[in-house]
Scaffold this active site. Structure first.
Site, PDB file in Angstrom:
ATOM      1  N   PHE A 139      45.558  15.564   2.369  1.00  0.00           N
ATOM      2  CA  PHE A 139      44.769  15.383   1.142  1.00  0.00           C
ATOM      3  C   PHE A 139      45.277  16.334   0.072  1.00  0.00           C
ATOM      4  CE2 PHE A 139      41.309  16.294  -1.807  1.00  0.00           C
ATOM      5  CZ  PHE A 139      41.027  15.009  -2.229  1.00  0.00           C
ATOM      6  N   ASP A 223      50.392  23.436  -0.115  1.00  0.00           N
ATOM      7  CA  ASP A 223      49.080  23.210  -0.729  1.00  0.00           C
ATOM      8  C   ASP A 223      48.091  24.160  -0.055  1.00  0.00           C
ATOM      9  OD1 ASP A 223      46.529  22.398  -1.450  1.00  0.00           O
ATOM     10  OD2 ASP A 223      47.020  20.267  -1.459  1.00  0.00           O
ATOM     11  N   LYS A 252      40.188  25.873  -5.391  1.00  0.00           N
ATOM     12  CA  LYS A 252      38.936  26.134  -4.676  1.00  0.00           C
ATOM     13  C   LYS A 252      38.389  27.564  -4.749  1.00  0.00           C
ATOM     14  CE  LYS A 252      38.350  22.112  -1.869  1.00  0.00           C
ATOM     15  NZ  LYS A 252      39.473  21.225  -1.667  1.00  0.00           N
TER      16      LYS A 252
HETATM   17  C1  LIG Z   1      40.170  20.181  -2.435  1.00  0.00           C
HETATM   18  C2  LIG Z   1      41.608  19.980  -2.244  1.00  0.00           C
HETATM   19  C3  LIG Z   1      42.421  19.430  -3.250  1.00  0.00           C
HETATM   20  C4  LIG Z   1      41.859  18.890  -4.547  1.00  0.00           C
HETATM   21  O1  LIG Z   1      41.226  19.858  -5.306  1.00  0.00           O
HETATM   22  P1  LIG Z   1      40.250  19.409  -6.507  1.00  0.00           P
HETATM   23  O2  LIG Z   1      39.854  20.705  -7.148  1.00  0.00           O
HETATM   24  O3  LIG Z   1      39.109  18.667  -5.906  1.00  0.00           O
HETATM   25  O4  LIG Z   1      41.027  18.545  -7.415  1.00  0.00           O
HETATM   26  C5  LIG Z   1      43.783  19.341  -3.020  1.00  0.00           C
HETATM   27  N1  LIG Z   1      44.321  19.775  -1.867  1.00  0.00           N
HETATM   28  C6  LIG Z   1      43.572  20.307  -0.879  1.00  0.00           C
HETATM   29  C7  LIG Z   1      44.241  20.794   0.361  1.00  0.00           C
HETATM   30  C8  LIG Z   1      42.191  20.411  -1.020  1.00  0.00           C
HETATM   31  O5  LIG Z   1      41.455  20.903  -0.022  1.00  0.00           O
END
Ligand SMILES: *Cc1c(COP(=O)(O)O)cnc(C)c1O
Length: 402
Positions: A139, A223, A252
């Site tokens: 994700f 990420d 986050k």
């Molecule tokens: C939450 C998340 C995202 C997206 O972040 P948003 O602030 O919701 O756009 C991307 N990558 C990972 C691994 C995430 O946990």
């Protein structure tokens, strides 16, 4: 009848976009690891806004930094520098180890950080069309570019065509070895796949990925949006493997709930994005960067990275103890690291446990029917862990009765 006479769930479902089911609770206040709903009920928050409220709720360090900044300078546009912005860029280069050759691009969310990463990847020009490797079931966000990187076909399909060039491969060293060559621009991976249900990478994956990407001139983009800023018991999740990436995406937990995102680049990757090639009106504004400085400063000053490692181990111990209690037979394998924990379930009871926990005054999350995810604030201590034990035991017992 005025609008305040109508129950909030009806008001919510009447005018909020239908992208998510109407929530079961309305939260009105928080303090530390606790929140309160509109009926006055108290909850222990072991989700922290999905790994966002690193310092819990209403932490004095964040409250005072944001209050002071909002009374000083909220926004100026990127035609001007501000002190908190420059301080945060330096701080991130130090904490990530990007050091002297490090650079930071600021934005407002995780998806935007990965959009910047996607553009960075396109600029790593290879012979032939751009190829970017990402993992199945990963994700990376909901915007077109970050969604193209996301390894969940059902999320992408309604919005096709996607930006081209992304290939989703199995999360194995063999699949990576088979897919990578000199025509690949970038590989993007999460150290732990949070949204997929807190799924760990195979042992040695990141080390092998670093070797192969270096060998083929491929950008290694990590990420760290969910795993970063102390969550796993290291400043950044990939640091457990002792590798140095080319770029990191962050968001986050970084500003404890104030919206912010960042792309941090290392070494040669810092020279790819040039003048005029990317931008964000809000990105790096003094309010968000002051919030991030306060959060990162507090994590450092109170060794919350160490706390995440220690409390994570204790929490795993508590979950293990509950296996022998009523309903504990549903508990399966434990995944993740530090304070990002995935509890595998032996039967599809995710939503039932989530609801029973709410009734017991505990917020956890079920990213899917066979996983409970725990991601409490990094400040959790003995009292909260004891309370978690009681309330989670109560939730498991309630689900066992069904
Ligand atoms: C939450 C998340 C995202 C997206 O972040 P948003 O602030 O919701 O756009 C991307 N990558 C990972 C691994 C995430 O946990």
């Amino acid at each position: 009848m005025t609008i305040t006479d109508i129950a909030w769930p009806e008001r919510y479902s009447a005018h909020m976009m239908k992208t998510i089911a109407t929530p079961q609770r309305m939260l009105v206040r928080g303090e530390g690891c606790r929140v309160w709903d509109s009926e006055g009920r108290e909850y222990l928050d072991f989700l922290a806004g999905i790994a966002v409220n690193a310092l819990g709720h209403a932490h004095p360090a964040l409250v005072s930094a944001v209050s002071a900044q909002v009374a000083t300078l909220v926004h100026v546009s990127n035609y001007f520098a501000t002190p908190p912005q420059v301080e945060l860029a330096e701080r991130l280069c130090r904490l990530t180890g990007a050091g002297e050759g490090g650079r930071v691009f600021f934005c407002n969310s995780g998806a935007e950080a990965n959009e910047a990463a996607f553009k960075l990847a396109r600029l790593n020009r290879r012979a032939g069309p751009s190829r970017i490797l990402a993992l199945k079931n990963s994700f990376h966000g909901r915007t077109m570019g970050s969604m193209a990187l996301t390894g969940k076909p059902q999320m992408r399909e309604p919005f096709e065509p996607m930006p081209p060039g992304v290939e989703h491969i199995d999360s194995t060293i063999e699949a990576l070895e088979a897919a990578i060559d000199d025509t690949v621009s970038a590989l993007i991976v999460e150290p732990i796949k949070g949204e997929a249900g807190v799924i760990d990478l195979p042992a040695g994956y990141l080390a092998r990925a670093r070797q192969l990407t270096e060998q083929h001139g491929v950008l290694l983009i990590i990420d760290e949006i969910q795993t970063g800023v102390g969550r796993t018991g290291a400043w950044f999740g990939h640091q457990h493997e002792g590798i140095v990436p080319d770029a990191l995406s962050l968001a986050k937990g970084m500003a404890g709930g104030v919206p912010i995102g960042a792309l941090v680049t290392f070494g040669w990757a810092s020279d790819l994005l040039g003048r005029g090639q990317h931008g964000s009106t809000f990105g790096g504004n003094p309010l968000a960067t002051a919030a991030a400085n306060a959060v990162l400063g507090e994590i450092e000053a109170s060794d919350l990275v160490g706390n995440a490692a220690r409390r994570g181990d204790e929490l795993r111990g508590i979950v293990d103890d509950l296996r022998d209690e009523p309903g504990g037979d549903v508990l399966g394998e434990l995944r993740g690291r530090g304070l990002l924990i995935g509890i595998g379930l032996n039967r599809p009871a995710g939503h039932a446990i989530y609801e029973a926990a709410l009734e017991a005054g505990l917020i956890v999350n079920a990213p899917n029917e066979s996983t409970i995810r725990l991601a409490p604030p990094l400040i959790v201590g003995d009292a909260e862990l004891d309370e978690f034990r009681q309330r989670f035991a109560q939730a498991l017992a309630a689900v066992a009765d069904h």
